[in-house]
Scaffold this active site. Sequence first.
Site, mmCIF file in Angstrom:
data_model
loop_
_atom_site.group_PDB
_atom_site.id
_atom_site.type_symbol
_atom_site.label_atom_id
_atom_site.label_comp_id
_atom_site.label_asym_id
_atom_site.label_seq_id
_atom_site.Cartn_x
_atom_site.Cartn_y
_atom_site.Cartn_z
ATOM 1 N N GLU A 239 0.841 -1.216 0.000
ATOM 2 C CA GLU A 239 0.000 0.000 0.000
ATOM 3 C C GLU A 239 0.871 1.260 0.000
ATOM 4 O OE1 GLU A 239 -3.261 -0.169 -0.402
ATOM 5 O OE2 GLU A 239 -4.106 -1.876 0.683
ATOM 6 N N ARG B 124 -10.873 10.062 -5.094
ATOM 7 C CA ARG B 124 -10.474 9.131 -4.024
ATOM 8 C C ARG B 124 -10.440 7.694 -4.572
ATOM 9 N NH1 ARG B 124 -12.574 8.420 2.325
ATOM 10 N NH2 ARG B 124 -11.360 6.521 2.659
HETATM 11 N N1 LIG Z 1 -10.759 1.094 5.758
HETATM 12 C C1 LIG Z 1 -9.888 1.244 4.784
HETATM 13 O O1 LIG Z 1 -9.769 2.330 4.199
HETATM 14 C C2 LIG Z 1 -8.997 0.095 4.407
HETATM 15 C C3 LIG Z 1 -7.893 0.294 3.564
HETATM 16 C C4 LIG Z 1 -7.045 -0.781 3.302
HETATM 17 C C5 LIG Z 1 -7.310 -2.022 3.861
HETATM 18 N N2 LIG Z 1 -8.400 -2.183 4.678
HETATM 19 C C6 LIG Z 1 -8.682 -3.468 5.314
HETATM 20 O O2 LIG Z 1 -7.631 -3.765 6.223
HETATM 21 C C7 LIG Z 1 -7.615 -5.170 6.427
HETATM 22 C C8 LIG Z 1 -6.185 -5.664 6.428
HETATM 23 O O3 LIG Z 1 -5.507 -5.046 7.479
HETATM 24 P P1 LIG Z 1 -4.130 -5.637 8.034
HETATM 25 O O4 LIG Z 1 -3.254 -5.995 6.901
HETATM 26 O O5 LIG Z 1 -3.657 -4.681 9.045
HETATM 27 O O6 LIG Z 1 -4.588 -7.030 8.651
HETATM 28 P P2 LIG Z 1 -4.913 -7.544 10.132
HETATM 29 O O7 LIG Z 1 -5.650 -6.538 10.903
HETATM 30 O O8 LIG Z 1 -5.535 -8.874 9.943
HETATM 31 O O9 LIG Z 1 -3.474 -7.731 10.783
HETATM 32 C C9 LIG Z 1 -2.587 -8.679 10.234
HETATM 33 C C10 LIG Z 1 -2.047 -9.618 11.303
HETATM 34 O O10 LIG Z 1 -1.061 -8.925 12.037
HETATM 35 C C11 LIG Z 1 -1.293 -9.087 13.441
HETATM 36 N N3 LIG Z 1 -0.755 -7.884 14.076
HETATM 37 C C12 LIG Z 1 -1.292 -6.648 14.091
HETATM 38 N N4 LIG Z 1 -0.455 -5.776 14.640
HETATM 39 C C13 LIG Z 1 0.642 -6.467 15.027
HETATM 40 C C14 LIG Z 1 1.876 -6.124 15.644
HETATM 41 N N5 LIG Z 1 2.177 -4.847 15.947
HETATM 42 N N6 LIG Z 1 2.765 -7.104 15.887
HETATM 43 C C15 LIG Z 1 2.499 -8.384 15.541
HETATM 44 N N7 LIG Z 1 1.363 -8.778 14.929
HETATM 45 C C16 LIG Z 1 0.450 -7.819 14.684
HETATM 46 C C17 LIG Z 1 -2.768 -9.279 13.546
HETATM 47 O O11 LIG Z 1 -3.081 -9.964 14.735
HETATM 48 C C18 LIG Z 1 -3.075 -10.101 12.307
HETATM 49 O O12 LIG Z 1 -2.833 -11.460 12.554
HETATM 50 C C19 LIG Z 1 -8.447 -5.792 5.320
HETATM 51 O O13 LIG Z 1 -9.658 -6.247 5.851
HETATM 52 C C20 LIG Z 1 -8.691 -4.642 4.365
HETATM 53 O O14 LIG Z 1 -9.913 -4.750 3.685
HETATM 54 C C21 LIG Z 1 -9.237 -1.149 4.956
#
Ligand SMILES: NC(=O)c1ccc[n+]([C@@H]2O[C@H](COP(=O)([O-])OP(=O)(O)OC[C@H]3O[C@@H](n4cnc5c(N)ncnc54)[C@H](O)[C@@H]3O)[C@@H](O)[C@H]2O)c1
Length: 381
Positions: free
Chosen positions: A196, A251
């Site tokens: 990203e 956006r």
């Molecule tokens: N709202 C928006 O604008 C937007 C934009 C992009 C993505 N998203 C969404 O975000 C989600 C993906 O987010 P993600 O990649 O953060 O995934 P996630 O929240 O599943 O986190 C990934 C993994 O990392 C672990 N984790 C989190 N922080 C940690 C840390 N500091 N140390 C160790 N482990 C840690 C979590 O427990 C999880 O297993 C998707 O559902 C996607 O659709 C939303």
Amino acid sequence: MNATTPEKTGARIVVPVALEGRGYDIHIGRHQLCEAAALIAAFAPGAKAALVTDESVAALHGAAFETCLQQEGISVTRITIPPGEASKSYAQFVALCDALLAAKIERNDLVIAFGGGVVGDLTGFAAAVLRRGVRFVQVPTTLLAQVDSSVGGKTGINSPHGKNLIGAFHQPALVIADTALLDTLSEREFKAGYAEVVKYGLIDDPDFFDWCEANWSRVIAGGPERDHAVAVSCRAKAAFVARDEREEGDRALLNLGHTFAHALERLTSYDSARLVHGEAVAIGLALAFRFSQRLGLCSGQDAIRVSRHLDHVGLPSRLRQVPGGAGSAEEIVNAMAQDKKVKRGVLTFILARGIGKSFIAPGVAADEVRAFIEAELASKD
Ligand SMILES: NC(=O)c1ccc[n+]([C@@H]2O[C@H](COP(=O)([O-])OP(=O)(O)OC[C@H]3O[C@@H](n4cnc5c(N)ncnc54)[C@H](O)[C@@H]3O)[C@@H](O)[C@H]2O)c1
């Protein structure tokens, strides 16, 4: 600051999100948990807080953050959800709303999302509807959440019909990105979030893409380059959000690579053992550039440069890299047709005339997409 000048180590960077009546700041820096608690206390004196997190983040950082919050006089109820995309579900949404009500969170209280994009999206959506809307603070703990999902107010959950199909716009009141929290992130999750970061360069900032090519390993290692990458990304996202909060215009450029990515996530059943969101985005970015090349919009050199950078970093860039297979061209196109970016059966894509030259292309024929995907599936490159 321009895209090529890293901030000084240890400096806290503040990026404003300029939204009339709903503006907020993003605070970026290392070791900020206690500063985060102080900012929250100053913002909402005397408020109760629900700290929503997932089991993994709770085990690593929950106690430290709770201590900081308590030191600031904030009374905290911790609510923990299982980690992973499957928690963006109706079942977890209902359970979270009930847990927030059981914690007696009132309109003047706060909900804190402490985790990755999953925690942020689910918690933000619950905050949007709880008592018709309570304030929430994002304390993102993944790179993906720090550079993207915690900013901009898109909240929601998945449905069996597709990703993020149930949700609301609900802006956070404050975002605090402690980049030291990323030290405990797995290499795989860190790299997924990095997709990203690269995206912002590919959308409209070719200098930042150059910088990423030169500095990606230092972003992973930590230090000023990491904070710089988070700050540039947040500034880019904040600018898009301020111009077009509800995605009625440009956006949508932030969705570069995402029409492909969401289809791949759906076809792999949101199973993070196979593909996590950022990995799907990496493949989607490479596909968006190769598709643009096929349509005669972008040079082959630029398309190769995108894939090569993702390959160097260790991110996937090809459909064949989806563990267990991505499905047939027909299945991928059908999965895309559920995406919100489909209007009356016609696909809208974000395509590119080159690195940093992306644009919204409505009305892309499904046949063109199918032929491209067939070629990709057959390719040995
Ligand atoms: N709202 C928006 O604008 C937007 C934009 C992009 C993505 N998203 C969404 O975000 C989600 C993906 O987010 P993600 O990649 O953060 O995934 P996630 O929240 O599943 O986190 C990934 C993994 O990392 C672990 N984790 C989190 N922080 C940690 C840390 N500091 N140390 C160790 N482990 C840690 C979590 O427990 C999880 O297993 C998707 O559902 C996607 O659709 C939303």
